[in-house]
Design a protein around this motif. Structure first.
Motif, PDB file in Angstrom:
ATOM      1  N   GLU A  21       0.832  -1.204   0.000  1.00 18.69           N
ATOM      2  CA  GLU A  21       0.000   0.000   0.000  1.00 18.69           C
ATOM      3  C   GLU A  21       0.870   1.258   0.000  1.00 18.69           C
ATOM      4  OE1 GLU A  21      -2.644  -0.162   3.334  1.00 18.69           O
ATOM      5  OE2 GLU A  21      -3.422  -2.136   2.769  1.00 18.69           O
ATOM      6  N   ARG A  22       1.918   1.241   0.805  1.00 21.91           N
ATOM      7  CA  ARG A  22       2.811   2.411   0.872  1.00 21.91           C
ATOM      8  C   ARG A  22       3.467   2.678  -0.483  1.00 21.91           C
ATOM      9  NH1 ARG A  22       7.999   3.630   1.279  1.00 21.91           N
ATOM     10  NH2 ARG A  22       8.677   1.441   1.263  1.00 21.91           N
ATOM     11  N   LEU A  23       3.957   1.623  -1.116  1.00 24.83           N
ATOM     12  CA  LEU A  23       4.639   1.779  -2.396  1.00 24.83           C
ATOM     13  C   LEU A  23       3.673   2.233  -3.492  1.00 24.83           C
ATOM     14  CD1 LEU A  23       6.922  -1.386  -2.260  1.00 24.83           C
ATOM     15  CD2 LEU A  23       7.645   1.007  -2.040  1.00 24.83           C
ATOM     16  N   VAL A  24       2.466   1.669  -3.487  1.00 20.28           N
ATOM     17  CA  VAL A  24       1.472   2.055  -4.491  1.00 20.28           C
ATOM     18  C   VAL A  24       1.049   3.510  -4.284  1.00 20.28           C
ATOM     19  CG1 VAL A  24      -0.881   1.633  -5.331  1.00 20.28           C
ATOM     20  CG2 VAL A  24       0.640  -0.295  -4.883  1.00 20.28           C
ATOM     21  N   THR A  48      -8.495  17.106 -10.780  1.00 19.63           N
ATOM     22  CA  THR A  48      -7.155  16.525 -10.728  1.00 19.63           C
ATOM     23  C   THR A  48      -6.893  16.074  -9.295  1.00 19.63           C
ATOM     24  OG1 THR A  48      -6.212  18.719 -10.325  1.00 19.63           O
ATOM     25  CG2 THR A  48      -6.273  17.934 -12.614  1.00 19.63           C
ATOM     26  N   VAL A  49      -5.791  15.375  -9.090  1.00 22.48           N
ATOM     27  CA  VAL A  49      -5.451  14.853  -7.763  1.00 22.48           C
ATOM     28  C   VAL A  49      -4.585  15.864  -7.022  1.00 22.48           C
ATOM     29  CG1 VAL A  49      -4.277  13.006  -6.496  1.00 22.48           C
ATOM     30  CG2 VAL A  49      -5.600  12.468  -8.565  1.00 22.48           C
ATOM     31  N   ASP A  50      -5.042  16.273  -5.835  1.00 25.04           N
ATOM     32  CA  ASP A  50      -4.272  17.203  -5.007  1.00 25.04           C
ATOM     33  C   ASP A  50      -3.265  16.465  -4.125  1.00 25.04           C
ATOM     34  OD1 ASP A  50      -5.428  19.469  -6.018  1.00 25.04           O
ATOM     35  OD2 ASP A  50      -6.923  19.662  -4.420  1.00 25.04           O
ATOM     36  N   ARG A  51      -3.726  15.368  -3.504  1.00 28.21           N
ATOM     37  CA  ARG A  51      -2.814  14.607  -2.639  1.00 28.21           C
ATOM     38  C   ARG A  51      -3.315  13.173  -2.506  1.00 28.21           C
ATOM     39  NH1 ARG A  51      -6.094  16.940   1.342  1.00 28.21           N
ATOM     40  NH2 ARG A  51      -6.541  15.560   3.128  1.00 28.21           N
ATOM     41  N   VAL A  52      -2.425  12.309  -2.032  1.00 26.50           N
ATOM     42  CA  VAL A  52      -2.730  10.885  -1.880  1.00 26.50           C
ATOM     43  C   VAL A  52      -2.400  10.468  -0.448  1.00 26.50           C
ATOM     44  CG1 VAL A  52      -2.197   8.544  -2.673  1.00 26.50           C
ATOM     45  CG2 VAL A  52      -2.204  10.449  -4.306  1.00 26.50           C
ATOM     46  N   GLU A  53      -3.293   9.706   0.171  1.00 30.13           N
ATOM     47  CA  GLU A  53      -3.038   9.149   1.498  1.00 30.13           C
ATOM     48  C   GLU A  53      -3.358   7.662   1.480  1.00 30.13           C
ATOM     49  OE1 GLU A  53      -5.162  11.236   4.528  1.00 30.13           O
ATOM     50  OE2 GLU A  53      -4.228  13.186   4.068  1.00 30.13           O
ATOM     51  N   PHE A  54      -2.770   6.918   2.403  1.00 33.13           N
ATOM     52  CA  PHE A  54      -3.076   5.497   2.514  1.00 33.13           C
ATOM     53  C   PHE A  54      -3.203   5.120   3.982  1.00 33.13           C
ATOM     54  CE2 PHE A  54       1.437   5.555   3.124  1.00 33.13           C
ATOM     55  CZ  PHE A  54       1.764   4.423   3.859  1.00 33.13           C
ATOM     56  N   GLY A  55      -3.848   3.978   4.245  1.00 28.94           N
ATOM     57  CA  GLY A  55      -4.109   3.559   5.617  1.00 28.94           C
ATOM     58  C   GLY A  55      -2.897   2.933   6.276  1.00 28.94           C
ATOM     59  N   GLY A  56      -2.476   1.772   5.761  1.00 28.57           N
ATOM     60  CA  GLY A  56      -1.318   1.089   6.319  1.00 28.57           C
ATOM     61  C   GLY A  56      -1.480   0.776   7.791  1.00 28.57           C
TER      62      GLY A  56
END
Length: 275
Positions: A21-24, A48-56
């Motif tokens: 998930e972190r790498l993606v 457009t995409v402003d930012r990306v977050e993930f759970g992990g």
């Protein structure tokens, strides 16, 4: 070659999944072409995409339709320029568990999530097939024939025993799965028990960046679920101990050997790809 027992295998899969998930998420954050693919997949043309977050490891629970908290099906969030959010579920493996849920939670959660009443006859069939009925052992002793030892050990009946006990229940259970196949797919991949739509996954992305599988497939769930064929069928092994689904299968499972067990839904990349 390293060999792991089941508990070690689960821990490895969890750690590996979080790393993936972190790498993606990092790839998505830094690659505008990936961002555009995700936006196109979801038919988004005005943002457009402003930012990306993930759970992990920092994943937080969300509100549950049954009250309390539950896990979201979303692994990565794309925050968009129009103020909206695109939720992505990441699968790093070709198959495996996609939803593990207790029998009563499955029945009550499905009814609340989809505003549908499961008929009492189907609930009876579910309780026997997955083993929560109080007379499960009686039914096994009187009608079990294919693999009584397995049924007694797992405190559940297989399809052959269910058919011998009550052919109507045997057919009703399978018919219910087929009649609700889109909702079941949605339940497993998008919503789970999460009560708020902002917590539901919208895209499933089969993407592995930890070296175990080579695929890169995005599915917009709202499009995909309406085209799933009603082809659920009892499995052919052990007298029908699984229900094979067009996107995977469901089986009895109890990680801690607690009776009654759970419904364990598995996904299958090969089955999904063939659709």
């Amino acid at each position: 070659m390293e060999h792991r027992n089941r508990a070690q295998g689960w821990k490895h899969a969890k750690r590996s999944g979080h790393e993936n998930e972190r790498l993606v998420a990092e790839l998505t954050e830094n690659d505008i072409n990936i961002q555009n693919r995700l936006l196109q997949c979801a038919h988004i043309t005005d943002a457009t995409v402003d930012r990306v977050e993930f759970g992990g490891l920092c994943e937080t629970d969300v509100d549950c339709v049954l009250g309390g908290k539950t896990k979201s099906k979303t692994d990565m969030w794309l925050f968009l320029s129009n103020g909206k959010r695109l939720n992505v579920s990441i699968k790093k493996d070709e198959g495996g568990q996609v939803f593990l849920i207790g029998i009563e939670r499955f029945i009550n959660g499905f009814e609340l999530q989809y505003h549908k009443n499961i008929p009492d006859s189907v609930k009876r069939a579910i309780s026997l097939y997955f083993g929560s009925a109080v007379d499960t052992l009686e039914v096994i002793n009187d009608f079990g024939s294919t693999n009584k030892q397995l049924e007694i050990r797992k405190h559940r009946v297989v399809a052959d025993t269910l058919k011998a006990y009550d052919g109507n229940l045997y057919h009703l259970l399978l018919n219910w799965f087929n009649e609700n196949i889109s909702e079941l797919f949605d339940f497993c991949f998008a919503k789970g028990l999460a009560s708020n739509s902002e917590d539901w996954a919208q895209i499933v992305w089969y993407k592995n960046m930890v070296g175990e599988n080579q695929f890169d497939t995005m599915l917009y769930l709202e499009d995909f679920k309406s085209n799933i064929p009603p082809t659920a069928a009892y499995g052919t092994r052990n007298g029908g101990s699984t229900i094979q689904l067009p996107f995977g299968f469901v089986q009895w499972h109890s990680p801690r050997k607690i009776i009654p067990g759970n419904l364990q839904f598995h996904h299958s990349y090969e089955k999904i790809k063939s659709l």
